[in-house]
Design an enzyme around this catalytic site. Structure first.
Site, PDB file in Angstrom:
ATOM      1  N   LEU A 136      37.369 -36.065 -80.719  1.00 13.33           N
ATOM      2  CA  LEU A 136      37.913 -34.826 -79.064  1.00 13.33           C
ATOM      3  C   LEU A 136      38.935 -35.147 -79.743  1.00 13.33           C
ATOM      4  CD1 LEU A 136      35.464 -35.705 -76.234  1.00 13.33           C
ATOM      5  CD2 LEU A 136      35.567 -34.000 -77.389  1.00 13.33           C
ATOM      6  N   GLY A 157      44.729 -41.253 -81.450  1.00 16.42           N
ATOM      7  CA  GLY A 157      46.281 -41.031 -81.049  1.00 16.42           C
ATOM      8  C   GLY A 157      46.586 -43.033 -81.412  1.00 16.42           C
ATOM      9  N   GLY A 158      47.828 -43.420 -80.701  1.00 18.59           N
ATOM     10  CA  GLY A 158      47.767 -44.714 -81.269  1.00 18.59           C
ATOM     11  C   GLY A 158      46.858 -45.748 -81.386  1.00 18.59           C
ATOM     12  N   ASP A 175      53.168 -45.072 -70.613  1.00 20.31           N
ATOM     13  CA  ASP A 175      52.845 -44.248 -71.196  1.00 20.31           C
ATOM     14  C   ASP A 175      52.320 -42.231 -70.586  1.00 20.31           C
ATOM     15  OD1 ASP A 175      53.130 -42.909 -74.480  1.00 20.31           O
ATOM     16  OD2 ASP A 175      50.997 -43.426 -74.384  1.00 20.31           O
TER      17      ASP A 175
END
Length: 825
Positions: free
Chosen positions: A513, A516-517, A632
């Site tokens: 999907l 990220g980090g 974030d």
């Protein structure tokens, strides 16, 4: 004003893929296309108009599929001369050529036909071909199929004239955001035997092998799907043309991507996305990987080896993995010794190599299969031969370049060797091969079993230690909270790794999907039919067990309709996974910044998303049992359910505040450039106002449809905040509103949201409102709002001289203490 509003609603880029009613498929001198207008082919298969590539503000004329959800551009006109504004026009010039004009009527691109006539028109066909034709006779003067870009469509022809050198070829884009001509080209090379080539800067990069009247024999059998419906025609006048037809799928086509690979693409109606297969997939597909007289086998390690009877030309370089120097013959051929007057010996013979990709530079003859061998043997210059039905007898007199071993199909290649090389190989082959295989397999099996046992033992001990520490409340050393000692890992359901692997089809790429980090997120389906999202920590991630446990602790204690729900976790060996409820509409940025999914976000939906994020943030700051600072907050961390209701996600970097804490400092700043407040990014200080700053950036992005960090190439603005501030000061805030939501009925509400956004992104935290006040402002419970001050990050940085640099250093550093290192995500 009402007329202006209607025009704005029609402002669509190519990737919006909207149907505007009755299709007009023709351009004349009196009926032009003005940006953002377009025309649609008669059967509504293709659309022609102006578009901007992803992450670019340049404008181009292009052709794309009209009625599928994913925007796919198949042809670009002015790929080398983009427009930098929306003043472009596509029309028929007085001389009868198709031209692209800018706002000053300067010709940026032209069909450039010398035999054009004034009475002409351009029509977009359902094949994707744009044809310029004489109106009365219908004679085609020019067509886009003769000037392709990076896509090969059904009925389009790639051709080369070996007499004139004229070529019709594919050329890659420079990048996904730049359609100008890139490094790679794809064409037909008719010399000796017709082959398809990919070139990189004019040098061979990939080769298909010869054409056998049905397929290219240098493509492995498992890739024959690429050649369904292909034909290669010789017009007997020097031109060889390659084309394909595929009557069962209108959308099937081939693309030369920016990495130099040919992709076969067909539309998957269930997934509503492209199914992509690559033509070249291994290192052996690179042209001449192993040099002259070398053979490449992707199943072997190393992949390159010298052909039997040959040895490395430069042994030192070969052992280092530099194989391009190639190999040389170990023993001189008998016929060569006869030529030089050397002592004679037994006759040369041929070694049969099975399932090979034949080398380049083959000579062709009409010899029958029975005569092909003898013909090569009688010619001392012939060093190899092969016979293939549909092609005939092939032979080689120079170096053998680009030979490759296949696991299936391929050709039997016969290499000429001195008798001594043949005999030695035949006598020793079985004994050496069997001994080496048995010994190697035994060692590998033992080593593998030992490694598996050690790895499992270490992982089990590590997992037990981590869970034991967590259950003892040791986590409070990293995550300060009075409540953390009450948190036990057993409170979260533990998922078995094999169960998650089965649910995600072994974490297959098709179920991915996003990324990220933390790592990658995969869609899964449990045995009971429940859909889940699995967030898997990457072993190379900068984040680790600390962030994993932090997110598990934080979100397990939170319950709110605008926060994503955590279903459980998995801690096995080196695996760290969190299991969430599945969000079918993915993240907000996929809708907000992906033009192909732009349509559903009208203002009502956007305002609902803004309010939902605000409510979720208010719960984190004020209403939850634990007081949370997210740290974030950004568009990609806002997930959308099937009704497009927002849910805040990704609590890996969140921090829990005690009741008497207002702010905290950190030596490890983790966040996303463009969303971090100045005090957090520069000094490592964070508070509720840090999240308010991120919310303000997000609010302005939702209203404008623009990324805050999308202004890198803008000479005037550093960010979206700079643009918003300039428009506010010039009393032209309406210009910031996304044209897709600009309606008089909602204008006051939208302008109110912009003012709230600017108040949230003030440079100093004390000037920003709390999230509770922000929510009240959005609900119009607070009528008189203060005027915003100048936001942070509004101007471009200029180079500092030595004196100013020292001054800045003295401001940012006290007592020579090192400041925080920012880790962007």
């Amino acid at each position: 004003m009402r007329l202006h509003s209607k025009r704005n609603l029609l402002y669509v880029l190519c990737c919006f893929c909207l149907n505007l009613g009755v299709a007009i498929d023709t351009i004349t001198s009196s009926q032009s296309i003005k940006d953002p207008g377009n025309i649609v082919s008669n059967g509504s298969v293709f659309k022609l108009g102006f578009f901007s590539p992803v992450n670019s503000t340049n404008r181009y004329i292009g052709i794309w599929y009209s009625n599928i959800s994913v925007c796919t551009v198949v042809w670009v006109a002015n790929r080398e001369t983009p427009l930098n504004d929306s003043s472009g026009v596509l029309t028929i010039s007085e001389g009868g050529n198709l031209v692209v004009l800018d706002g000053k009527k300067v010709i940026l691109w032209s069909s450039n036909v010398t035999n054009s006539v004034a009475n002409s028109s351009a029509q977009l066909l359902d094949s994707g071909n744009l044809v310029l034709q004489e109106k009365t006779t219908g004679t085609i003067i020019w067509e886009s199929f003769q000037l392709p870009c990076d896509r090969l469509l059904p009925s389009m022809k790639i051709s080369t004239n070996q007499r004139t050198g004229n070529k019709v070829q594919l050329t890659s884009w420079q990048s996904p955001s730049d359609p100008s001509i890139g490094s790679f080209s794809f064409n037909i090379q008719p010399l000796n035997l017709p082959q398809a080539f990919i070139w990189k800067y004019g040098s061979p990069y990939w080769r298909s092998g010869p054409w056998n009247k049905r397929t290219f024999i240098g493509i492995p059998s498992e890739d024959y799907q690429f050649q369904d419906g292909f034909s290669l025609i010789n017009d007997q006048e020097g031109t060889f043309s390659l084309s394909f037809t595929y009557v069962t799928d209108l959308f099937l086509h081939f693309a030369l991507n920016t990495n130099g690979n040919i992709e076969q693409r067909f539309w998957d109606y269930e997934k509503e996305d492209w199914e992509v297969s690559l033509l070249s997939q291994t290192e052996c597909d690179f042209y001449g990987k192993c040099g002259a007289f070398g053979s490449c086998d992707s199943q072997n390690t190393p992949i390159c080896s010298c052909l039997q009877g040959f040895e490395p030309k430069n042994t030192k370089e070969w052992n280092r993995g530099n194989w391009t120097s190639g190999c040389v013959r170990r023993t001189q051929l008998q016929c060569e010794r006869v030529k030089t007057g050397s002592e004679g010996s037994k006759m040369d013979g041929f070694l049969k190599l099975n399932m090979m990709k034949v080398p380049d530079f083959a000579d062709w003859s009409r010899a029958l299969e029975a005569d092909c061998r003898q013909q090569c043997l009688d010619n001392c210059s012939c060093i190899a031969y092969a016979y293939y039905t549909g092609i005939g007898c092939m032979s080689w007199t120079g170096s053998l370049i680009d030979a490759q071993k296949f696991s299936k199909a391929g050709v039997d290649l016969y290499i000429r060797l001195a008798d001594s090389d043949l005999v030695t190989k035949q006598d020793m082959k079985k004994i050496v091969t069997i001994t080496v295989i048995i010994g190697t397999v035994s060692i590998l099996i033992c080593t593998y079993l030992l490694w598996r046992w050690i790895a499992k033992h270490k992982a089990r001990k590590k997992q037990q230690k981590e869970i034991l520490l967590f259950n003892k409340g040791e986590a409070h050393k990293t995550f300060p909270s009075d409540n953390l000692n009450q948190v036990k890992v057993q409170e979260l359901p533990l998922f078995n790794f094999e169960k998650l692997a089965s649910a995600t089809n072994n974490f297959h790429l098709s179920n991915k999907l996003g990324q990220g980090g933390f790592g990658s997120v995969y869609k899964g389906k449990l045995s009971d039919g429940q859909e889940i999202a699995v967030k898997r920590l990457s072993r190379t991630s900068a984040q680790g067990f600390e962030e994993f446990m932090n997110e598990a602790v934080v979100i397990s204690k939170l319950q709110h309709r605008n926060l994503v729900s955590l279903l459980g976790c998995c801690v096995e060996g080196e695996e760290r996974m969190l299991i969430y409820e599945y969000m079918p509409n993915k993240s907000l940025d996929a809708f907000l910044f992906d033009p192909c999914k732009y349509e559903p976000l009208d203002w009502r939906k956007r305002f609902n998303i803004i309010e939902g994020i605000g409510r979720g943030l208010l719960y984190l700051h004020r209403d939850s049992r634990l007081r949370i600072i997210h740290r974030d907050l950004k568009a990609s961390n806002i997930l959308l359910d099937k009704e497009l209701n927002p849910k805040i996600s990704d609590f890996g970097t969140a921090r829990i505040f005690r009741g008497n804490e207002d702010q905290a400092n950190t030596r490890r700043v983790i966040g996303t450039y463009g969303y971090m407040s100045p005090e957090y990014a520069i000094e490592g200080r964070f508070s509720e106002k840090s999240d308010v700053f991120s919310f303000g950036v997000l609010l302005l992005e939702i209203v404008s449809g623009k990324k805050n960090t999308g202004f890198y190439n803008d000479e005037e603005f550093l960010s979206l905040l700079g643009l918003a501030w300039k428009l506010w000061n010039s009393d032209n805030t309406v210009a910031l509103i996304d044209p897709m939501i600009s309606e008089p009925f909602f204008e006051m509400e939208i302008l109110r949201c912009i003012q709230v956004g600017l108040l949230c992104v003030q440079e100093f935290s004390k000037d920003r409102p709390t999230i509770s006040i922000v929510v009240s402002m959005l609900k119009s419970e607070i009528v008189d709002m203060p005027r915003p001050k100048k936001p942070a990050f509004t101007e471009r940085l200029v180079a500092l001289n030595t004196e100013s640099s020292q001054h800045r250093k003295s401001i940012l550093s006290v007592n020579n203490v090192t400041m925080t290192m920012v880790q962007g995500r």
